[in-house]
Design a protein around this motif. Structure first.
Motif, mmCIF file in Angstrom:
data_model
loop_
_atom_site.group_PDB
_atom_site.id
_atom_site.type_symbol
_atom_site.label_atom_id
_atom_site.label_comp_id
_atom_site.label_asym_id
_atom_site.label_seq_id
_atom_site.Cartn_x
_atom_site.Cartn_y
_atom_site.Cartn_z
ATOM 1 N N GLY A 96 -15.753 -1.723 -10.647
ATOM 2 C CA GLY A 96 -15.555 -2.797 -9.676
ATOM 3 C C GLY A 96 -16.856 -3.303 -9.087
ATOM 4 O O GLY A 96 -17.039 -4.506 -8.887
ATOM 5 N N THR A 97 -17.779 -2.397 -8.819
ATOM 6 C CA THR A 97 -19.075 -2.806 -8.284
ATOM 7 C C THR A 97 -19.863 -3.604 -9.315
ATOM 8 O O THR A 97 -20.531 -4.601 -8.982
ATOM 9 N N LEU A 98 -19.793 -3.210 -10.578
ATOM 10 C CA LEU A 98 -20.441 -3.983 -11.640
ATOM 11 C C LEU A 98 -19.820 -5.373 -11.769
ATOM 12 O O LEU A 98 -20.519 -6.354 -12.046
ATOM 13 N N MET A 99 -18.519 -5.479 -11.548
ATOM 14 C CA MET A 99 -17.861 -6.787 -11.582
ATOM 15 C C MET A 99 -18.365 -7.672 -10.440
ATOM 16 O O MET A 99 -18.617 -8.869 -10.633
ATOM 17 N N VAL A 116 0.844 -1.198 0.000
ATOM 18 C CA VAL A 116 0.000 0.000 0.000
ATOM 19 C C VAL A 116 0.879 1.248 0.000
ATOM 20 O O VAL A 116 1.809 1.367 0.796
ATOM 21 N N SER A 117 0.566 2.179 -0.900
ATOM 22 C CA SER A 117 1.273 3.464 -0.941
ATOM 23 C C SER A 117 0.260 4.600 -0.847
ATOM 24 O O SER A 117 -0.936 4.399 -1.065
ATOM 25 N N LEU A 118 0.734 5.775 -0.539
ATOM 26 C CA LEU A 118 -0.147 6.926 -0.347
ATOM 27 C C LEU A 118 -0.949 7.237 -1.597
ATOM 28 O O LEU A 118 -2.133 7.591 -1.520
ATOM 29 N N SER A 119 -0.343 7.070 -2.768
ATOM 30 C CA SER A 119 -1.039 7.388 -4.018
ATOM 31 C C SER A 119 -2.177 6.415 -4.312
ATOM 32 O O SER A 119 -3.043 6.708 -5.131
ATOM 33 N N ASN A 120 -2.200 5.260 -3.649
ATOM 34 C CA ASN A 120 -3.294 4.296 -3.840
ATOM 35 C C ASN A 120 -4.598 4.770 -3.220
ATOM 36 O O ASN A 120 -5.687 4.392 -3.661
ATOM 37 N N LEU A 121 -4.510 5.582 -2.163
ATOM 38 C CA LEU A 121 -5.669 5.852 -1.324
ATOM 39 C C LEU A 121 -6.732 6.714 -1.991
ATOM 40 O O LEU A 121 -7.852 6.815 -1.486
ATOM 41 N N GLN A 122 -6.410 7.325 -3.124
ATOM 42 C CA GLN A 122 -7.384 8.135 -3.854
ATOM 43 C C GLN A 122 -8.486 7.290 -4.481
ATOM 44 O O GLN A 122 -9.571 7.777 -4.790
ATOM 45 N N ARG A 123 -8.247 5.971 -4.613
ATOM 46 C CA ARG A 123 -9.226 5.110 -5.288
ATOM 47 C C ARG A 123 -9.320 3.700 -4.698
ATOM 48 O O ARG A 123 -10.327 3.028 -4.897
ATOM 49 N N GLN A 124 -8.310 3.261 -3.987
ATOM 50 C CA GLN A 124 -8.262 1.892 -3.469
ATOM 51 C C GLN A 124 -8.802 1.899 -2.040
ATOM 52 O O GLN A 124 -8.054 1.928 -1.064
ATOM 53 N N VAL A 125 -10.128 1.851 -1.946
ATOM 54 C CA VAL A 125 -10.811 2.197 -0.697
ATOM 55 C C VAL A 125 -10.724 1.137 0.396
ATOM 56 O O VAL A 125 -11.199 1.377 1.518
ATOM 57 N N TYR A 147 -11.036 8.368 -17.562
ATOM 58 C CA TYR A 147 -12.457 8.559 -17.234
ATOM 59 C C TYR A 147 -13.336 7.406 -17.732
ATOM 60 O O TYR A 147 -14.553 7.473 -17.606
ATOM 61 N N ASP A 148 -12.711 6.373 -18.315
ATOM 62 C CA ASP A 148 -13.467 5.318 -18.986
ATOM 63 C C ASP A 148 -13.180 3.952 -18.383
ATOM 64 O O ASP A 148 -12.061 3.678 -17.917
ATOM 65 N N GLY A 149 -14.193 3.091 -18.426
ATOM 66 C CA GLY A 149 -14.022 1.738 -17.927
ATOM 67 C C GLY A 149 -14.798 0.734 -18.748
ATOM 68 O O GLY A 149 -15.653 1.103 -19.566
ATOM 69 N N GLN A 150 -14.504 -0.541 -18.537
ATOM 70 C CA GLN A 150 -15.177 -1.597 -19.280
ATOM 71 C C GLN A 150 -15.130 -2.891 -18.491
ATOM 72 O O GLN A 150 -14.287 -3.060 -17.607
ATOM 73 N N PRO A 176 -13.655 7.523 -8.449
ATOM 74 C CA PRO A 176 -14.942 6.823 -8.449
ATOM 75 C C PRO A 176 -15.139 5.881 -9.623
ATOM 76 O O PRO A 176 -15.980 4.973 -9.553
ATOM 77 N N LEU A 177 -14.394 6.066 -10.719
ATOM 78 C CA LEU A 177 -14.526 5.178 -11.874
ATOM 79 C C LEU A 177 -14.227 3.731 -11.489
ATOM 80 O O LEU A 177 -14.916 2.804 -11.931
#
Length: 237
Positions: free
Chosen positions: A200-203, A65-74, A156-159, A194-195
């Motif tokens: 991830g929630t859809l997965m 875990v690194s500090l830069s992860n915390l913006q999205r890796q909840v 901004y995109d995901g799949q 949030p992307l």
């Protein structure tokens, strides 16, 4: 399979849900799911599958875990910086739902260990961030006849999509294998936090559908999300 009183209260909203009920919750409790990657995509997958009551949850990740992860890796916190992501994720899962058995695999998923890693699981979820690893996961799942849920995000995109043993293959969606050096990395281009939660929630939703038999999975269909325009697009392959 009998639920404890705590489980009955915990899963009450599932147990009264038409189409899910006791049989669906029992299927979740009996399931063994492997999540490869405990980062941006893996975080919501692990959180929601743990909350849903998956019986056994395997987590593969060799990163810390690194500090830069915390913006999205909840899953991870400031207090976990420097610790292994697998242990951090396992701690989160244990605190959320003690009825879930978490198996930690603090290794990198590679062709040499792929067969052994997926052998004991019913379903594999790919939350990794490079094509070479995604190809290794898909190849191993195809060889073992394991269902695979695959997702990806960038900027901004995901799949996401679902591969089943008797459905279209990874090579049908990606007939050519690009070099990871030619693909944009998260470090270079960024990703909106949030992307990863949306994809991830859809997965996690697709995993629950496969396990319980609810609905129609994304087999042979690629669901794409444009975060800037709030639009979903679907392609068949």
């Amino acid at each position: 399979m009998i639920f404890t009183p705590d489980e009955t209260r915990r899963y009450a909203r599932h147990l009264v849900l038409k189409g899910m009920g006791g049989p669906g919750q029992q299927a979740l409790k009996a399931a063994k799911v492997l999540v490869v990657g405990a980062g941006g995509l893996g975080s919501p997958v692990i959180a929601y599958l743990t909350a849903a009551g998956i019986g056994t949850l395997g987590i593969v990740d060799n990163d810390t875990v690194s500090l830069s992860n915390l913006q999205r890796q909840v899953l991870h916190t400031v207090g976990g910086i420097g610790s292994g992501k697998v242990q951090s994720a396992a701690n989160f899962a244990a605190a959320l739902n003690p009825h879930v058995t978490v198996t930690s695999h603090a290794v990198r998923f590679e062709p040499d260990n792929a067969t052994g890693l997926i052998a004991d699981y019913d379903l594999v979820i790919d939350g990794t961030d490079n094509f070479a690893t995604r190809l290794s996961i898909a190849t191993a799942c195809e060889a073992a006849g394991k269902p695979l849920i695959s997702g990806a995000v960038s900027m901004y995109d995901g799949q996401l999509t679902v591969f089943l043993p008797d459905g279209p293959r990874f090579a049908d969606l990606y007939p050519a294998s690009p070099d990871d050096a030619d693909l944009p990395s998260c470090e270079a281009t960024g990703v909106l936090g949030p992307l990863t939660g949306i994809i991830g929630t859809l997965m996690a939703m697709e995993a629950i559908k496969l396990i319980t038999g609810i609905g129609t999975p994304l087999v042979g269909r690629l669901l794409m999300y444009d975060g800037r325009d709030a639009r979903f697009t679907e392609l068949t392959y």
